[in-house]
Design a protein around this motif. Structure first.
Motif, PDB file in Angstrom:
ATOM      1  N   LEU A 131       0.814  -1.222   0.000  1.00 59.57           N
ATOM      2  CA  LEU A 131       0.000   0.000   0.000  1.00 59.57           C
ATOM      3  C   LEU A 131       0.848   1.273   0.000  1.00 59.57           C
ATOM      4  N   PRO A 132       1.866   1.407   0.880  1.00 63.24           N
ATOM      5  CA  PRO A 132       2.656   2.643   0.813  1.00 63.24           C
ATOM      6  C   PRO A 132       3.452   2.788  -0.475  1.00 63.24           C
ATOM      7  N   PHE A 133       3.924   1.688  -1.049  1.00 65.14           N
ATOM      8  CA  PHE A 133       4.633   1.782  -2.317  1.00 65.14           C
ATOM      9  C   PHE A 133       3.684   2.193  -3.438  1.00 65.14           C
ATOM     10  N   THR A 134       2.429   1.765  -3.359  1.00 63.68           N
ATOM     11  CA  THR A 134       1.435   2.193  -4.351  1.00 63.68           C
ATOM     12  C   THR A 134       1.219   3.701  -4.262  1.00 63.68           C
ATOM     13  N   VAL A 135       1.075   4.202  -3.046  1.00 62.00           N
ATOM     14  CA  VAL A 135       0.914   5.645  -2.837  1.00 62.00           C
ATOM     15  C   VAL A 135       2.147   6.389  -3.351  1.00 62.00           C
ATOM     16  N   LEU A 136       3.334   5.882  -3.012  1.00 59.55           N
ATOM     17  CA  LEU A 136       4.574   6.544  -3.429  1.00 59.55           C
ATOM     18  C   LEU A 136       4.670   6.622  -4.949  1.00 59.55           C
ATOM     19  N   ARG A 137       4.368   5.524  -5.627  1.00 58.51           N
ATOM     20  CA  ARG A 137       4.468   5.524  -7.076  1.00 58.51           C
ATOM     21  C   ARG A 137       3.457   6.472  -7.715  1.00 58.51           C
ATOM     22  N   ASN A 180       7.689  17.814  -3.854  1.00 53.65           N
ATOM     23  CA  ASN A 180       8.857  17.078  -3.379  1.00 53.65           C
ATOM     24  C   ASN A 180      10.111  17.832  -3.788  1.00 53.65           C
ATOM     25  N   THR A 181      10.995  18.075  -2.835  1.00 54.14           N
ATOM     26  CA  THR A 181      12.199  18.863  -3.101  1.00 54.14           C
ATOM     27  C   THR A 181      13.447  17.996  -3.255  1.00 54.14           C
ATOM     28  N   SER A 182      13.294  16.683  -3.219  1.00 51.55           N
ATOM     29  CA  SER A 182      14.438  15.789  -3.411  1.00 51.55           C
ATOM     30  C   SER A 182      14.753  15.663  -4.896  1.00 51.55           C
ATOM     31  N   PRO A 183      16.028  15.626  -5.261  1.00 49.69           N
ATOM     32  CA  PRO A 183      16.366  15.389  -6.682  1.00 49.69           C
ATOM     33  C   PRO A 183      16.054  13.957  -7.116  1.00 49.69           C
ATOM     34  N   MET A 184      15.699  13.111  -6.156  1.00 41.96           N
ATOM     35  CA  MET A 184      15.392  11.716  -6.456  1.00 41.96           C
ATOM     36  C   MET A 184      13.982  11.561  -7.021  1.00 41.96           C
ATOM     37  N   ASP A 185      13.795  10.509  -7.792  1.00 40.04           N
ATOM     38  CA  ASP A 185      12.475  10.011  -8.167  1.00 40.04           C
ATOM     39  C   ASP A 185      12.632   8.504  -8.350  1.00 40.04           C
ATOM     40  N   LYS A 222      18.507   2.297  -0.327  1.00 38.80           N
ATOM     41  CA  LYS A 222      17.887   2.551   0.974  1.00 38.80           C
ATOM     42  C   LYS A 222      18.063   4.008   1.376  1.00 38.80           C
ATOM     43  N   GLU A 223      19.290   4.503   1.312  1.00 43.46           N
ATOM     44  CA  GLU A 223      19.560   5.890   1.697  1.00 43.46           C
ATOM     45  C   GLU A 223      18.821   6.869   0.788  1.00 43.46           C
ATOM     46  N   ASN A 224      18.826   6.569  -0.505  1.00 44.26           N
ATOM     47  CA  ASN A 224      18.165   7.471  -1.450  1.00 44.26           C
ATOM     48  C   ASN A 224      16.643   7.461  -1.286  1.00 44.26           C
ATOM     49  N   LEU A 225      16.090   6.300  -0.948  1.00 45.56           N
ATOM     50  CA  LEU A 225      14.646   6.226  -0.753  1.00 45.56           C
ATOM     51  C   LEU A 225      14.239   6.997   0.498  1.00 45.56           C
ATOM     52  N   PHE A 226      15.040   6.879   1.551  1.00 46.82           N
ATOM     53  CA  PHE A 226      14.796   7.683   2.749  1.00 46.82           C
ATOM     54  C   PHE A 226      14.782   9.166   2.385  1.00 46.82           C
ATOM     55  N   ALA A 227      15.800   9.615   1.655  1.00 50.23           N
ATOM     56  CA  ALA A 227      15.913  11.025   1.288  1.00 50.23           C
ATOM     57  C   ALA A 227      14.760  11.469   0.404  1.00 50.23           C
ATOM     58  N   TYR A 228      14.332  10.585  -0.493  1.00 45.69           N
ATOM     59  CA  TYR A 228      13.237  10.921  -1.394  1.00 45.69           C
ATOM     60  C   TYR A 228      11.947  11.158  -0.616  1.00 45.69           C
ATOM     61  N   VAL A 229      11.617  10.259   0.294  1.00 43.91           N
ATOM     62  CA  VAL A 229      10.396  10.406   1.085  1.00 43.91           C
ATOM     63  C   VAL A 229      10.476  11.655   1.967  1.00 43.91           C
ATOM     64  N   GLN A 230      11.652  11.936   2.514  1.00 44.64           N
ATOM     65  CA  GLN A 230      11.826  13.123   3.347  1.00 44.64           C
ATOM     66  C   GLN A 230      11.671  14.414   2.549  1.00 44.64           C
ATOM     67  N   GLY A 231      11.824  14.324   1.225  1.00 42.24           N
ATOM     68  CA  GLY A 231      11.700  15.509   0.394  1.00 42.24           C
ATOM     69  C   GLY A 231      10.271  15.945   0.127  1.00 42.24           C
ATOM     70  N   PHE A 232       9.292  15.131   0.496  1.00 40.80           N
ATOM     71  CA  PHE A 232       7.892  15.508   0.297  1.00 40.80           C
ATOM     72  C   PHE A 232       7.472  16.605   1.273  1.00 40.80           C
ATOM     73  N   SER A 233       6.423  17.295   0.924  1.00 44.37           N
ATOM     74  CA  SER A 233       5.863  18.312   1.812  1.00 44.37           C
ATOM     75  C   SER A 233       5.333  17.649   3.077  1.00 44.37           C
ATOM     76  N   PRO A 234       5.173  18.414   4.167  1.00 41.66           N
ATOM     77  CA  PRO A 234       4.868  17.829   5.485  1.00 41.66           C
ATOM     78  C   PRO A 234       3.657  16.907   5.520  1.00 41.66           C
ATOM     79  N   PHE A 265       3.384   8.789   5.168  1.00 39.57           N
ATOM     80  CA  PHE A 265       4.359   7.699   5.187  1.00 39.57           C
ATOM     81  C   PHE A 265       4.822   7.365   6.607  1.00 39.57           C
ATOM     82  N   GLU A 266       4.810   8.355   7.477  1.00 39.82           N
ATOM     83  CA  GLU A 266       5.135   8.067   8.873  1.00 39.82           C
ATOM     84  C   GLU A 266       4.054   7.210   9.511  1.00 39.82           C
ATOM     85  N   ARG A 267       2.806   7.464   9.165  1.00 34.18           N
ATOM     86  CA  ARG A 267       1.707   6.653   9.702  1.00 34.18           C
ATOM     87  C   ARG A 267       1.710   5.244   9.094  1.00 34.18           C
TER      88      ARG A 267
END
Length: 252
Positions: A31-37, A78-83, A95-107, A113-115
């Motif tokens: 489910l979270p990967f579906t939302v992320l994509r 999203n302000t991360s250069p990742m996609d 792993k590190e890049n995925l963490f950074a990517y999710v952290q780049g989203f607006s609050p 994703f925290e929930r």
């Protein structure tokens, strides 16, 4: 790919998880990967413009949020250069890049994703050496709004929730109402509101105190727009269940 085929393809990720995850835990990943994509696809057309605007506003020492929302043409960014594509181009640091990517989203999106407790699942998948395979599977799915409409995306997500509820020995009906029932409720809701269905520029507010996956609100919005494209519906929802696997619905 039709709605049923799409939900089946997404759920096939369970084949990768089998053995490292219990059946009742599949939804914690799928489910979270579906939302992320979905969010990744929605933001793709404006990604470059958002990053450029973010860099400029940082230099000017200004709060970038209102400018980024305008550039993204959505209520999030999203302000991360990742996609997803770039993540798959660096398997050694996914792993590190995925963490950074999710952290780049607006609050508000980070809160989703925290929930989901998504960071825990990222760590768990990485330890099981499954993270790249799962990300690659989702990266191959085209969930752009031009390909999968908001309505279709909502139906796919509801189908995933139904499957998740079934293998968890829960009642799927506790988390969403069948679409035909929702349509009947919406028809009854607007049946005597001739003004909303006819007057240009009319504004209506709708509130669902048991929103679940948000189907009632989204169908009401679609119904009003279909009958009066110049009307505006402001939607509010409340849900007691704090588990996003049962209440989140990526219809954007």
């Amino acid at each position: 790919m039709n709605q049923q085929a799409l939900s089946s393809f997404i759920w096939s990720v369970a084949d990768l998880l089998r053995g490292d995850y219990k059946q009742s835990e599949y939804g914690k990943v799928i489910l979270p990967f579906t939302v992320l994509r979905r969010l990744d696809c929605v933001l793709e057309p404006t990604k470059a413009a958002v990053l450029a605007e973010y860099a400029e506003k940082q230099k000017q020492d200004l709060n970038p949020e209102p400018f980024l929302i305008r550039k993204a043409r959505e209520s999030f960014y999203n302000t991360s250069p990742m996609d997803m594509k770039k993540l798959l181009g660096d398997s050694d640091h996914i792993k590190e890049n995925l963490f950074a990517y999710v952290q780049g989203f607006s609050p508000a999106v980070r809160d989703i994703f925290e929930r989901f407790d998504f960071y825990t699942q990222i760590e768990r998948l990485a330890k099981a050496k499954l993270l790249y395979q799962v990300a690659e599977r989702f990266g191959s799915i085209d969930l752009h709004p031009e390909v999968v409409t908001n309505t279709q995306m909502g139906l796919v997500f509801e189908e995933l929730i139904r499957k998740f509820a079934e293998i968890s020995n829960e009642t799927a009906g506790e988390h969403f109402t069948p679409r035909e029932v929702i349509r009947l409720m919406v028809n009854l809701l607007f049946i005597e509101d001739d003004e909303a269905l006819s007057r240009p520029g009319v504004v209506r507010t709708i509130y669902d105190p048991t929103a679940g996956t948000g189907g009632m609100l989204s169908v009401a919005g679609e119904y009003l727009h279909e009958h009066n494209p110049q009307a505006r519906l402001t939607m509010f929802g409340q849900e007691l269940n704090d588990d996003p696997t049962l209440s989140a619905r990526p219809t954007c």
